[in-house]
Design a protein around this motif. Structure first.
Motif, short mmCIF file in Angstrom:
data_model
loop_
_atom_site.label_atom_id
_atom_site.label_comp_id
_atom_site.label_asym_id
_atom_site.label_seq_id
_atom_site.Cartn_x
_atom_site.Cartn_y
_atom_site.Cartn_z
N ILE A 137 6.63 3.66 2.32
CA ILE A 137 5.47 4.24 3.00
C ILE A 137 4.20 3.54 2.60
O ILE A 137 3.36 3.16 3.44
N ARG A 138 4.02 3.32 1.30
CA ARG A 138 2.82 2.62 0.81
C ARG A 138 2.81 1.17 1.28
O ARG A 138 1.76 0.63 1.62
N LEU A 139 3.97 0.53 1.30
CA LEU A 139 4.05 -0.85 1.77
C LEU A 139 3.69 -0.93 3.25
O LEU A 139 3.00 -1.86 3.69
N THR A 140 4.14 0.05 4.03
CA THR A 140 3.81 0.09 5.46
C THR A 140 2.31 0.21 5.66
O THR A 140 1.72 -0.50 6.49
N ASP A 141 1.67 1.10 4.90
CA ASP A 141 0.21 1.26 5.01
C ASP A 141 -0.50 -0.03 4.62
O ASP A 141 -1.49 -0.43 5.26
N ALA A 142 -0.03 -0.69 3.56
CA ALA A 142 -0.68 -1.92 3.10
C ALA A 142 -0.54 -3.03 4.13
O ALA A 142 -1.51 -3.75 4.42
N VAL A 143 0.65 -3.16 4.71
CA VAL A 143 0.87 -4.20 5.72
C VAL A 143 0.02 -3.92 6.96
O VAL A 143 -0.59 -4.83 7.53
N SER A 144 -0.05 -2.65 7.39
CA SER A 144 -0.86 -2.30 8.56
C SER A 144 -2.33 -2.61 8.31
O SER A 144 -3.02 -3.16 9.19
#
Length: 282
Positions: free
Chosen positions: A262-269
């Motif tokens: 979830i955190r990786l998804t937010d960072a990539v976005s």
């Protein structure tokens, strides 16, 4: 030649932005703590809080059930690993089939369209029942592991979701990219593999990662087939103790498993949004 240095006005603007940022963080922290304190007071001051605490947040039962639930979670992780591989392969094939041009490829396009329409419309739970009890019924003499059946069902559903995400990314690639690749002598397959699909993946990475997070949660549904995963292990302990704390433990373990993605998804976005904004700055 002297190196460029920001002006006094620019330095003052940067200082003001840092101060405003620190002020915003402080206000957000104070408001969050105040809200959490009020919410905790409302819950704790409820008349039947002690009964709820013993039923859902019993530390002794949580400590005793944790090893069994953690062992069951390992089954969920294995199912997730193999389902991710299957979904990546099948979804890419489906997206490619739907992108084929020409009337000769109509049967493939119709097959891919029917597949995605069917499994996007069916609930995952129903697919698990159909696969988990339907496939073994074809030959009762062959015993298929429940984890394999669960992996098949999860893969069938999420292949349809991911295929549509990939197709949207492929269609977002400008047609001039295909034309330029074909003019250089690349075949249709080479154009898809080396030009279209790499660009499409960059456009839909956040959506793909969100689908992966959803799949991490839905692997817990394989418990309906009798697999002793984290959810089933929690149910067994709950039936022995008449206490729902094991479900809370299982839920927290699933959150811990999903949190990094979830955190990786937010960072990539956020990174992709920042890159697009920088690219649009004149």
């Amino acid at each position: 030649m002297e190196a460029w240095q920001p002006s006094e006005l620019e330095l003052d603007r940067r200082l003001q932005r840092r101060r405003a940022s620190r002020r915003s963080v402080l206000v957000a922290l104070v408001s969050t703590v105040a809200f959490a304190a009020v919410a905790a007071w409302l819950v704790v001051s409820s008349p039947d809080w002690e009964s709820v605490r013993n039923t859902f947040f019993n530390l002794e039962i949580a400590k005793d059930s944790f090893p069994k639930i953690l062992e069951g979670l390992w089954l969920n992780i294995r199912v997730l690993f193999f389902a991710t591989i299957v979904v990546a392969v099948v979804a890419t094939l489906l997206a490619t089939m739907r992108s084929l041009r020409g009337p000769v490829f109509f049967p493939l396009r119709a097959l891919a369209t029917g597949y995605t329409d069917l499994f996007r419309g069916l609930p995952v739970l129903i697919v698990l029942y159909l696969v988990g009890f339907g496939i073994p019924g074809l030959n009762t003499e062959v015993r298929i592991p429940v984890a394999v059946l669960g992996t098949i069902a999860i893969s069938l559903c999420y292949s349809a979701y991911v295929a549509e995400v990939l197709r949207a990314g492929m269609e977002a690639v400008h047609p001039s990219q295909r034309i330029a690749a074909r003019s250089l002598g690349l075949s249709h397959a080479q154009t898809l593999r080396m030009v279209v699909i790499p660009q499409a993946l960059r456009k839909v990475v956040p959506a793909l990662m969100n689908d992966f997070v959803s799949m991490q949660k839905d692997v817990g549904l394989i418990s309906v087939l009798g697999a002793v995963d984290a959810v089933r292990a929690a149910q067994i302990v709950q039936q022995q103790t008449y206490n729902f704390t094991p479900y809370v433990v299982a839920g927290l373990l699933f959150v811990a498993m999903s949190f990094p993605m979830i955190r990786l998804t937010d960072a990539v976005s956020a990174r992709m949004a920042k890159r697009e904004q920088q690219g649009g700055t004149v």
